[in-house]
Every structure is written in C-alpha cells, then in structure tokens.
Design an enzyme around this catalytic site. Structure first.
Site, PDB file in Angstrom:
ATOM      1  N   HIS B  60       0.846  -1.195   0.000  1.00 21.12           N
ATOM      2  CA  HIS B  60       0.000   0.000   0.000  1.00 21.12           C
ATOM      3  C   HIS B  60       0.875   1.235   0.000  1.00 21.12           C
ATOM      4  CE1 HIS B  60       0.912  -0.571   4.253  1.00 21.12           C
ATOM      5  NE2 HIS B  60       0.316   0.567   4.597  1.00 21.12           N
ATOM      6  N   HIS B  62       1.283   3.859   1.952  1.00 28.64           N
ATOM      7  CA  HIS B  62       1.777   4.589   3.118  1.00 28.64           C
ATOM      8  C   HIS B  62       3.300   4.622   3.042  1.00 28.64           C
ATOM      9  CE1 HIS B  62      -2.059   4.107   5.781  1.00 28.64           C
ATOM     10  NE2 HIS B  62      -2.068   5.219   5.075  1.00 28.64           N
ATOM     11  N   ASP B  64       5.829   4.331   4.982  1.00 31.58           N
ATOM     12  CA  ASP B  64       6.727   3.333   5.575  1.00 31.58           C
ATOM     13  C   ASP B  64       6.747   2.026   4.785  1.00 31.58           C
ATOM     14  OD1 ASP B  64       4.075   3.067   6.465  1.00 31.58           O
ATOM     15  OD2 ASP B  64       4.651   2.034   8.300  1.00 31.58           O
ATOM     16  N   HIS B  65       5.981   1.982   3.684  1.00 34.50           N
ATOM     17  CA  HIS B  65       5.989   0.786   2.840  1.00 34.50           C
ATOM     18  C   HIS B  65       6.463   1.060   1.415  1.00 34.50           C
ATOM     19  CE1 HIS B  65       3.804  -1.919   5.701  1.00 34.50           C
ATOM     20  NE2 HIS B  65       3.587  -0.735   6.231  1.00 34.50           N
ATOM     21  N   HIS B 140      -7.294  -1.894   5.543  1.00 33.55           N
ATOM     22  CA  HIS B 140      -6.453  -0.889   6.187  1.00 33.55           C
ATOM     23  C   HIS B 140      -7.035   0.504   5.883  1.00 33.55           C
ATOM     24  CE1 HIS B 140      -2.964   0.515   8.227  1.00 33.55           C
ATOM     25  NE2 HIS B 140      -2.310   0.944   7.180  1.00 33.55           N
ATOM     26  N   ASP B 210      -0.316  -3.894   5.783  1.00 38.89           N
ATOM     27  CA  ASP B 210      -0.924  -3.669   7.081  1.00 38.89           C
ATOM     28  C   ASP B 210      -2.404  -4.036   7.034  1.00 38.89           C
ATOM     29  OD1 ASP B 210       1.542  -2.505   7.574  1.00 38.89           O
ATOM     30  OD2 ASP B 210       0.811  -0.484   7.734  1.00 38.89           O
ATOM     31  N   HIS B 268       6.102  -5.475  11.998  1.00 36.68           N
ATOM     32  CA  HIS B 268       5.423  -4.171  11.931  1.00 36.68           C
ATOM     33  C   HIS B 268       5.062  -3.673  13.335  1.00 36.68           C
ATOM     34  CE1 HIS B 268       2.652  -0.952  10.552  1.00 36.68           C
ATOM     35  NE2 HIS B 268       3.447  -0.961   9.505  1.00 36.68           N
TER      36      HIS B 268
END
EC number: 3.1.26.11
Lengths: 301, 301
Positions: B60, B62, B64-65, B140, B210, B268
């Site tokens: 996804h 976000h 941090d990914h 998510h 996530d 995570h």
C-alpha cells in the site's frame, strides 16, 4: 553560525555514506538544505530537534537531493507537528509531495507552504529581521539553485559604564543600539560611536551544489564567509564535468578564489573515490582555506 | 525458501530500526516485498545483489511501505541496470514514480513495468513455471494488498537404480518426472509411483501487512507454510486497532491458528515498544510456532 553535514556524497546512498543534506544554524534559525534519502535518520543520529526546522531549501529535484523530503514531511505529521513548514525548491516539488500525501490519505496537521522557484536570476526567497536568503542560480542538468544565507547586522553593543556616567536615560538605549545619537538635557550631542561598540561581524554562507564550473555565481557570493561548493570529481575525471554538469575540486577552489570567500568547504564527492583527502590536495593548489565535508561533521563557523 | 527482513517497524525510520521491506527467495526468484525509506541501504548491508531483484510487490502507499521505491529505481538506473523491472502495487504508484523521474529528467535504461492493482478480490498478479503470486486483499486505512507466494510442484524424482534395472529408455525420463507411466517392450506397465519419489513438498509464504483483524483472509492463506502477519500493537493498545486499522499480536496469532499455517512471523511493531519479546509472549497464548521479525534477520524456511 554552525553547519552540520548530514550527507555529502553524490548519487546513491550507501551503508557508509549519505546523499546531500545539511543543517545551517544562523542567527537563531535552523535551516535544512537539501534532503536526500535517509535525511531524517541522519537528523536523529545528530540529535537535531525536528521541531526546530521550519524552512527547508531544496536545490534541485535529483533524487540524491530530495528523495528524503516526503519521508521527513510525513514524520513531522506523525510527530504531531504544529508549526508551519516552508519548503523552497524548483517548480514541481509541490506536485510530487502533495501527490504522495494524497495517495496515502495523509494530511499534515501543520500548514505546509511551498515556495516554488522558476527564476534564473538571483532572488530573495526568505527574509526576516535576522537573516536574508537568496537563490544562487546554478548550471546543472536540471533547474538548480544554490542558496546564499546572510545574517543581518545585529544591534550595536552599549558601553554601559560610560552611558551611565553620562546619565543617559534608559529610554534612549534602543535608539543607541540602532545607531542613533542622543541629545542630553544640556544640549550636548552624544555621538553614537562614542558610547557603543560595533555589532558582531555579520556572517554569510553560500551553498553551491550541484553545478558545473560557472563564473556567473561569483558576483553573488563575493566575500562570503563560507562557501560550500560541490566537487564531484578530481582532476583525473575532469573530462566528465561538462556532460554531467559537475565540478572538480580545483574548479571549486577557483570559484572560491575569484569570489574571495573566507573558507571553502568541499563536498558532493563521487562515490568512486576511496580517499577524499585528494580533494583537499588538489583544491589547495589554488585556494588557501579548504575544509572537507564529511557525513556527521560539524563546522563551527 | 528464504526470507530476509530488511525492516519490520511501523511508521518512521529511526537510527536503529527500519520501515517495512523484505526479500523472499523462492524457487529461484528473489522478490522484494515493500520498500520503505532506506531499503536500498539495507539491501547493501545484507549484500543482496540488486540485479537479482526483478519483481517488487508493494502492499500500500503509506510512506513506511514505499518511500524507498523511487530511490531504488533511480539507483538501478545509475548502476546501468538492463533487466526489466516489474512493480506491483496500488493504482497511483505509476504516477508518483514517473512524476519524480520526469522532474529529475531521469529515464531508466531498463524497461519499467507497473502492474497497478484495484481489485478487492484476490487475483493472480504473477505466474511462471516455478511460482504463482496472488494478492490477499487486506483492510487498512488505504487500499492494501498482502501477497501470497506459492511454489509450483517440482518434477518427481527418479529412482535411477530401479529404472536402469528395468531397462527403461532415457527418452521416457521426462514423462516419468511429469508423473506418467511407462509401457515396456514386452507390454509390462510400469506404474509411475513404483519408480519415482514424490517431489519436494511445495512451500508457500503469505505476507499480510498492514491490516486490521480480518477473517476474510483465512480461506486465501489456508495451510500456508509461513505467514508474516503485522502485529503493530500489544494487548494494552488493543483499543487503537479499529481506528488505525492495525492488529495486535494476539489477533495475528488467531488468524494463524484459524488458517492452520505452519509458522507465524510477527512484525510491523509500533516503535512505542522497547521490548518486542512481549509480542511473542502474547501471541504464544493462542498459536504454537511464533517467530519475531527483526531488521536484518534471515529465516531459512
């Protein structure tokens, strides 16, 4: 004035080196200059408080100078930042940051201002009572600006002993600090320079990266206290400068010399070199006061 | 099958922890799953050859990914990569990568293919003779997919001694490997299972991050060899899961248990926790085989 080098290597981040980013503390401001990938981790390692950074100046949109920006902006958000944040950089920077925030449905809780640059002339991009910041148009493969940071003259310092002896009222102190004269009750004129000292000499810092050798920056950075000038290559690779629009250490020194700067800091080394001391050696043949940027190094200027 | 954790912490990168990224080696492929900021440096630290990565799966958008993706793509370019690169991820990923390449006037010398995902049903996104990869729709705050990696059954193994004793001609070997029977010149039927062994058991890996606790993944990941399931929180923060759409360690274990997986790897972790051992403790009350992801850790599966 203090400069902290977060990263000073060209091209890609590696386990041991970081792409361009630095923090300039000047007259109470903490300015971030460029923001390569990993900058936020470097800030943490140097224990620099994120909340103190309110202005970020991006030279150009090559990855090694701005791929860390979106992460930093996002982290500010996760840390519940409230202060405004100002980002200065080439046109397009707003679109790329906002697109990523929109795709992640992330919206900053703080006001995020973009000051997009397009001019090829030097222009003032930030000014307050303490500091003025101007662009330094550079010549690179994409639209690029360096930045010139000038302290503004501080207040004159009072010779308090003498002032009290003369019986000058406190209400005139600010006038004296601003350089004004005072007329006493008996009509005597007290000339400012007889009861004040000069303020601290003003300091200035010029950041010039990335750029090919370009004499048109010289009038803009003339007499600057400290110049950071990119030196991607040594002489042995000077044939690469024109195609890549980068400079050699000697070319950086020549700019420093012609602009009569106080000190030259070299950086933006190509990762092909194992020993950066050679940058100092080559530049020293042309200019006197050379320092080498290194990741994590702090310069008290 | 081997899994290397490059980063397994939530939210922002720090000096000691990295956001999500992992490398899965399966049946000759080296797949990169998610690509938080700093992934390319983690790859270097683990001495993983960049050229071996031909497929990148993004869960996804976000930060941090995926904030490390543009840097990795740029570095591939600087390293003169020639091989095609395939990127799988939510719709929008192509726009954000191409915008940044365009702004930096950087064009990859290799073919860069985007496979943008929009479906909320599980679908096959990659398949060859060795591996098939399917999405695992997750729940998510933004559109998110996990990924299920399944080896394909290998060839049956020949009992060469017996085959030679029976005088079976070499031209039948491939047929035997494929599971077929052989009829000898005298009319005798040699049943496949009498002269071959079963192939290696096939392995599978499910990446679920996530996501909030979501039982609809269970039929998709049923009986998988190894499940990586996010566990952002401990029980003490379970009140945060619904708002943030994350899971607790116990919830991850409950999914593992209901899906009858062989092994559960937790990761995570929220950076609020100093001691990740508590994730194992809490999950162990519900499921038997728990491993903890840690940055840099390798799992031979």
């Amino acid at each position: 004035m203090k400069l902290t080098i977060l990263g000073c290597y060209a091209a890609t981040p590696r386990s041991i080196t970081n792409p361009t980013s630095q923090v300039l503390e000047i007259n109470g401001h903490m300015f971030l200059i460029d923001c390569g990938e990993g900058t936020q981790v470097q800030l943490r390692k140097k224990k620099i408080k994120f909340a103190k950074i309110n202005h970020i100046f991006i030279s150009h949109l090559h990855g090694d100078h701005f791929y860390g920006l979106i992460g930093l902006i996002s982290t500010f958000m996760l840390l519940n930042r409230q202060h405004d944040l100002h980002v200065y950089g080439p046109k397009g920077i707003k679109e790329v940051i906002l697109l990523q925030l929109r795709l992640s449905k992330s919206y900053t809780g703080y006001a995020l201002y973009f000051h997009e640059l397009e001019s090829t002339e030097s222009e003032v991009v930030f000014e307050d009572e303490r500091v003025v910041v101007r662009t330094i148009p550079l010549e690179h493969r994409v639209y690029t600006n360096g930045y010139l940071f000038n302290e503004k003259p501080g207040a004159r310092k009072l010779n308090i002993g003498l002032i009290e002896d003369l019986g000058i009222d406190r209400c005139y102190y600010q006038k004296l600090k601003n350089g004004g004269d005072v007329i006493l009750d008996d009509g005597t004129v007290v000339r400012n320079e007889t009861v004040t000292y000069n303020p601290e000499p003003i300091k200035s810092y010029a950041f010039c990266s990335d750029t090919v050798y370009n004499e048109s920056v010289i009038p803009i950075i003339k007499d600057v206290s400290v110049l950071y000038h990119e030196s991607t290559f040594l002489d042995s690779e000077s044939h690469l400068t024109e195609r890549t629009k980068h400079s050699t250490a000697k070319e950086a020194a020549l700019i420093a010399s012609k602009a009569n700067v106080g000190k030259l800091i070299l950086g933006h080394y190509s990762t092909r070199y194992d020993n950066i001391d050679n940058f100092r050696k080559e530049a020293s043949t042309i200019f006197h006061t050379i320092e080498l940027a290194e990741d994590g190094k702090e310069f008290d200027l």
